[in-house]
Design an enzyme around this catalytic site. Structure first.
Site, PDB file in Angstrom:
ATOM      1  N   GLY A  67     109.333-100.951  -4.018  1.00 31.75           N
ATOM      2  CA  GLY A  67     108.812-100.529  -2.379  1.00 31.75           C
ATOM      3  C   GLY A  67     109.507-101.257  -1.554  1.00 31.75           C
ATOM      4  O   GLY A  67     109.161-101.595  -0.735  1.00 31.75           O
ATOM      5  N   CYS A 108     110.359 -91.611  -1.839  1.00 33.19           N
ATOM      6  CA  CYS A 108     109.854 -92.918  -2.461  1.00 33.19           C
ATOM      7  C   CYS A 108     108.357 -92.640  -2.320  1.00 33.19           C
ATOM      8  O   CYS A 108     107.897 -93.014  -1.382  1.00 33.19           O
ATOM      9  CB  CYS A 108     109.818 -94.120  -1.393  1.00 33.19           C
ATOM     10  SG  CYS A 108     109.436 -95.603  -2.044  1.00 33.19           S
ATOM     11  N   LYS A 124     116.833 -86.098  -0.225  1.00 28.82           N
ATOM     12  CA  LYS A 124     116.643 -86.691  -0.878  1.00 28.82           C
ATOM     13  C   LYS A 124     115.128 -86.158  -1.190  1.00 28.82           C
ATOM     14  O   LYS A 124     114.386 -86.659  -0.556  1.00 28.82           O
ATOM     15  CB  LYS A 124     116.761 -88.114  -1.530  1.00 28.82           C
ATOM     16  CG  LYS A 124     116.200 -88.453  -2.517  1.00 28.82           C
ATOM     17  CD  LYS A 124     117.044 -89.400  -3.126  1.00 28.82           C
ATOM     18  CE  LYS A 124     116.589 -90.309  -4.982  1.00 28.82           C
ATOM     19  NZ  LYS A 124     117.177 -91.271  -5.194  1.00 28.82           N
TER      20      LYS A 124
END
Lengths: 257, 313
Positions: free
Chosen positions: B72, B130, B165
């Site tokens: 996280g 993410c 990314k």
């Protein structure tokens, strides 16, 4: 902290699923405190992928030997129990353990362990006794068949066993034994075991100083991956790392979820 | 060591090996094992404008040949990274790749502007992939239009080249790569983790508190390899590859698939010396393959003109 192929000197069964592995190597000379742990790679392949954190149960720095006691319940620890290793890949020593200072002399110390949290208390107890403390052990287990080291602990001080099913020692939890035996007046306590046990012990012994050793799922073991954090009461640092800030924490430091 | 040196936008790398973001912190822990100057670079832990506490525990779970994580984006925040972590890293001879993250576009812009001005930050890695945060992260990395706009905005303020990314959790990663290229990206890093899950056998509940986590480790290497193979032939951007790399041969595979450099993630947890060992082993593999330079192997897997799929001349 180093990574070493440590020599396996022995790997013996102590109780149902409980094994004691004796290792030798340079790594032992780096151990600073009881309660530190090592990160063991049980497979040279990818299953399991990660290392297994296992606490050091005793060590001898003159002979460079140490023992680890583990429960063979998952894939990695079963590999440890079943494989006839000559050497094993060990990373360590890791974490900060229990501080044993000279001022423990003459004090009565209460050591409380639950299940596979019992092992690190053995080295701690040895060092406390060496420094002149008197120790009482209260060790909790599921049942008689998983009890281990009762004799070893008894040689160091009074040792009381609790089992959840009553098959050995007192029936109930460690906190029941502490209350029944009037052990709440110790000078300090040291605990290692499952989180509900740590929480119950902290509540029961809120009036004396104490130290607890935490358990958490771990990734790297060296403080980089932030997997094994635990919540702490200090609002400025919401989480601490079990692997490097712990596994041993002061009583009152942690929030038990 | 010249056989391993690689030049990419903003990055003059003595070798193409670096630890992947989130798997190496800010380097402090692993500096106890070897001299970090031996690395090509370090992709530091994702930095957000303010400190983030991260997700509840358990945050990790093992799976076959891999692991799931949902950390996280726990990090000390932009200010601390700039004042403490980056200056500490200056002792090493290393160009740093700073991974930046946030909940909204303004967060990325703020972090990019400040962190790209740091002395040793040579490139940014825009973390739009993410999978473990409710806001931001992957939300920017699954829609081409959003990714293009964010890339363009970050490019405007960054003083160093920007690598994006990419997430594998999309229908077409090539489309995402092209969108980032249009947005002005200088390079790509790929892949982030694959969203996955593990259940507790007894309770039937997810093992990870966040319920889902990002799968990494050797299990995802085939997926990453395929994606690098495709994207490298569809864009002109250089690629830093990651996804299950744990050996020098894995690195060779990704270079053959079309990458120009490689990052090692989860393998650091298994073997803290893995990056160092890979760097030491690469020259002998180049010998074995008869290659003078590692990039001579780049794109070996690509189909040539006139070569029919499935047949080699």
């Amino acid at each position: 902290m180093i990574r070493e192929q440590m020599k396996v000197l022995g790997n013996k069964k102590l109780a149902h699923q409980i094994y004691e592995m004796t290792l030798s190597g340079e790594l032992v000379s780096l151990i600073r405190t009881p309660g530190q742990f090592v990160h063991i790679r049980t497979s040279s392949g990818n299953d399991p992928l990660l290392r297994r954190p296992i606490s050091i149960s005793s060590y001898n720095q003159e002979e460079n030997t140490m023992t680890v006691i583990y429960r063979a319940s998952g894939l990695g620890t079963k590999q440890m129990a079943e494989s006839p290793y000559d050497t094993i890949d060990v990373l360590g020593p890791l974490g900060s353990g229990y501080q044993v200072n000279e001022d423990v002399k003459g004090k009565s110390m209460l050591l409380i362990g639950g299940g596979i949290g019992v092992p690190p208390l053995y080295e701690l107890s040895k060092q406390l006794v060496e420094k002149g403390a008197s120790v009482t052990h209260v060790l909790g287990f599921e049942s008689a068949r998983v009890v281990f080291y009762e004799k070893e602990f008894s040689e160091l001080g009074q040792t009381l066993i609790a089992t959840a099913d009553g098959s050995h020692g007192c029936k109930g939890f460690v906190t029941n034994v502490i209350e029944q035996q009037g052990l709440i007046h110790a000078d300090a306590f040291y605990a290692c075991g499952p989180v509900p046990m740590l929480a119950a012990v902290e509540e029961q012994l809120a009036h004396i100083p104490g130290f607890v050793s935490m358990e958490q799922r771990m990734g790297c073991g060296v403080g980089a991956c932030l997997a094994c954090v635990c919540e702490v009461k200090d609002p400025d640092v919401p989480y601490k790392k079990v692997c490097t800030d712990g596994p041993v924490f002061r009583k009152g430091e942690l929030i038990y979820g | 060591m010249d056989r391993l040196s690689v030049s990419l936008p903003g990055l003059s790398l003595k070798n193409p090996i670096m630890p992947a973001s989130g798997c190496f912190g800010f380097g402090r822990e692993y500096s106890q094992f070897y001299d970090l100057s031996e690395l090509g670079s370090i992709m530091i832990k994702a930095t957000t404008p303010h400190p983030r506490a991260g997700n509840p525990v358990p945050r990790v779970a093992e799976t076959s040949s891999g692991m799931l994580n949902a950390i996280g984006l726990q990090n000390p925040g932009l200010e601390k990274v700039i004042e403490t972590e980056l200056p500490w890293l200056e002792q090493f001879d290393l160009p740093i790749i700073a991974n930046i993250a946030g909940s909204e576009a303004e967060d990325y812009i703020k972090v990019a502007e400040k962190i790209s001005a740091a002395k040793n930050v040579a490139a940014l890695e825009l973390n739009i992939s993410c999978p473990n945060v409710k806001e931001g992260g992957i939300a920017f990395g699954t829609d081409p239009e959003t990714a293009r706009n964010l890339t363009a905005k970050v490019k405007e303020v960054s003083q160093v080249p920007v690598y994006v990314k990419l997430s594998p959790n999309v229908t077409s990663i090539t489309e995402m790569a092209k969108a980032c290229e249009e947005g002005g990206a200088d390079g790509l890093t790929m892949i982030n983790t694959l969203v996955g899950m593990r259940l507790d056998h007894k309770t039937g509940k997810p093992v990870i508190a966040n319920k889902t986590g990002g799968l990494s480790g050797p299990a995802i290497k085939p997926v990453a390899l395929r994606m690098v193979y495709e994207v490298s032939q569809q864009t002109t951007l250089p690629i830093i590859a990651m996804g299950g790399i744990s050996s020098a041969w894995d690195v060779i595979d990704f270079i053959s698939a079309g990458a120009s450099a490689a990052a090692v993630g989860t393998a650091n947890f298994v073997n803290p010396f893995v990056c160092q060992e890979i760097i030491q082993e690469l020259p002998s593999i180049l010998d074995e393959l008869g290659a003078d330079h590692i990039l001579d192997l780049r794109g070996r897997s690509w189909m040539r003109h006139g070569e029919a799929a499935g047949h080699r001349a």
